[in-house]
Design a protein around this motif. Sequence first.
Motif, PDB file in Angstrom:
ATOM      1  N   ARG A 105      78.675  36.286 -19.805  1.00  0.00           N
ATOM      2  CA  ARG A 105      77.377  35.728 -19.464  1.00  0.00           C
ATOM      3  C   ARG A 105      77.015  34.638 -20.469  1.00  0.00           C
ATOM      4  N   GLU A 106      76.409  33.566 -19.994  1.00  0.00           N
ATOM      5  CA  GLU A 106      75.982  32.479 -20.861  1.00  0.00           C
ATOM      6  C   GLU A 106      74.574  32.050 -20.516  1.00  0.00           C
ATOM      7  N   PHE A 107      73.878  31.566 -21.505  1.00  0.00           N
ATOM      8  CA  PHE A 107      72.531  31.107 -21.238  1.00  0.00           C
ATOM      9  C   PHE A 107      72.599  29.738 -20.580  1.00  0.00           C
ATOM     10  N   VAL A 108      71.652  29.476 -19.710  1.00  0.00           N
ATOM     11  CA  VAL A 108      71.545  28.197 -19.024  1.00  0.00           C
ATOM     12  C   VAL A 108      70.345  27.419 -19.537  1.00  0.00           C
ATOM     13  N   ALA A 109      69.189  28.058 -19.541  1.00  0.00           N
ATOM     14  CA  ALA A 109      67.958  27.389 -19.967  1.00  0.00           C
ATOM     15  C   ALA A 109      66.932  28.443 -20.325  1.00  0.00           C
ATOM     16  N   VAL A 110      66.081  28.113 -21.280  1.00  0.00           N
ATOM     17  CA  VAL A 110      64.987  29.006 -21.652  1.00  0.00           C
ATOM     18  C   VAL A 110      63.722  28.196 -21.818  1.00  0.00           C
ATOM     19  N   ILE A 111      62.595  28.863 -21.666  1.00  0.00           N
ATOM     20  CA  ILE A 111      61.301  28.205 -21.737  1.00  0.00           C
ATOM     21  C   ILE A 111      60.310  29.124 -22.427  1.00  0.00           C
TER      22      ILE A 111
ATOM     23  N   SER B  40      76.044  21.639 -21.022  1.00  0.00           N
ATOM     24  CA  SER B  40      76.682  21.276 -19.756  1.00  0.00           C
ATOM     25  C   SER B  40      75.700  21.082 -18.605  1.00  0.00           C
ATOM     26  N   VAL B  41      74.445  21.495 -18.781  1.00  0.00           N
ATOM     27  CA  VAL B  41      73.477  21.327 -17.694  1.00  0.00           C
ATOM     28  C   VAL B  41      72.361  20.343 -18.043  1.00  0.00           C
ATOM     29  N   LYS B  42      72.364  19.862 -19.266  1.00  0.00           N
ATOM     30  CA  LYS B  42      71.309  18.915 -19.672  1.00  0.00           C
ATOM     31  C   LYS B  42      71.334  17.681 -18.774  1.00  0.00           C
ATOM     32  N   GLY B  43      70.161  17.271 -18.339  1.00  0.00           N
ATOM     33  CA  GLY B  43      70.050  16.112 -17.465  1.00  0.00           C
ATOM     34  C   GLY B  43      70.238  16.437 -15.994  1.00  0.00           C
ATOM     35  N   ARG B  44      70.707  17.658 -15.687  1.00  0.00           N
ATOM     36  CA  ARG B  44      70.903  18.059 -14.291  1.00  0.00           C
ATOM     37  C   ARG B  44      69.970  19.209 -13.889  1.00  0.00           C
ATOM     38  N   PHE B  45      69.718  20.124 -14.794  1.00  0.00           N
ATOM     39  CA  PHE B  45      68.880  21.293 -14.512  1.00  0.00           C
ATOM     40  C   PHE B  45      67.546  21.145 -15.226  1.00  0.00           C
ATOM     41  N   THR B  46      66.513  21.702 -14.600  1.00  0.00           N
ATOM     42  CA  THR B  46      65.185  21.724 -15.213  1.00  0.00           C
ATOM     43  C   THR B  46      64.571  23.104 -15.044  1.00  0.00           C
TER      44      THR B  46
ATOM     45  N   ASN C 183      70.207  20.150  -9.984  1.00  0.00           N
ATOM     46  CA  ASN C 183      70.636  18.940  -9.274  1.00  0.00           C
ATOM     47  C   ASN C 183      72.059  18.573  -9.676  1.00  0.00           C
ATOM     48  N   SER C 184      72.667  17.723  -8.885  1.00  0.00           N
ATOM     49  CA  SER C 184      74.035  17.258  -9.170  1.00  0.00           C
ATOM     50  C   SER C 184      74.962  18.433  -9.472  1.00  0.00           C
ATOM     51  N   LEU C 185      74.898  19.424  -8.642  1.00  0.00           N
ATOM     52  CA  LEU C 185      75.671  20.639  -8.876  1.00  0.00           C
ATOM     53  C   LEU C 185      77.169  20.370  -8.824  1.00  0.00           C
ATOM     54  N   LYS C 186      77.887  21.120  -9.651  1.00  0.00           N
ATOM     55  CA  LYS C 186      79.337  20.997  -9.765  1.00  0.00           C
ATOM     56  C   LYS C 186      79.977  22.346  -9.446  1.00  0.00           C
ATOM     57  N   PRO C 187      81.218  22.339  -9.019  1.00  0.00           N
ATOM     58  CA  PRO C 187      81.891  23.620  -8.749  1.00  0.00           C
ATOM     59  C   PRO C 187      81.863  24.563  -9.950  1.00  0.00           C
ATOM     60  N   GLU C 188      81.900  24.018 -11.144  1.00  0.00           N
ATOM     61  CA  GLU C 188      81.870  24.877 -12.336  1.00  0.00           C
ATOM     62  C   GLU C 188      80.501  25.517 -12.583  1.00  0.00           C
ATOM     63  N   ASP C 189      79.508  25.154 -11.805  1.00  0.00           N
ATOM     64  CA  ASP C 189      78.208  25.830 -11.897  1.00  0.00           C
ATOM     65  C   ASP C 189      78.188  27.120 -11.065  1.00  0.00           C
ATOM     66  N   THR C 190      79.238  27.359 -10.315  1.00  0.00           N
ATOM     67  CA  THR C 190      79.313  28.574  -9.505  1.00  0.00           C
ATOM     68  C   THR C 190      79.265  29.816 -10.384  1.00  0.00           C
TER      69      THR C 190
END
Length: 124
Positions: A45-51, A63-69, A84-91
Amino acid sequence: QVQLVESGGGLVQAGGSLRLSCAASGRTFSLYAMGWFRQAPGKEREFVAVISGNGRPTYYRDSVKGRFTISRDNAKNTVYLQMNSLKPEDTAVYSCAQEGVGSAVVAGWRFGSWGQGIQVTVSS
């Protein structure tokens, strides 16, 4: 008892967009940081974003900066992840988490309550 329920996942083509939502209940939502994490098959498991509780600051994995919010609506007890701008590696299976007693630590916050997870599949 904290309850987190994710929605919005699915199958999308590379370059497409999805918005995940996580509805929280059980505690005063605005007092706690929230996060999105993901786990791909065979990977940790890896973190994606926190707020933070009031919406700032936010943190993203490189790896998600500029694409995920990541964002939150404290009036609706909901946290979002616009992808946004999803990639196969985001699966992966994406899970939301709330600050609490637990072993996942990101940006000084410890996350201890988890949703059931939702599948995001990006086709090439």
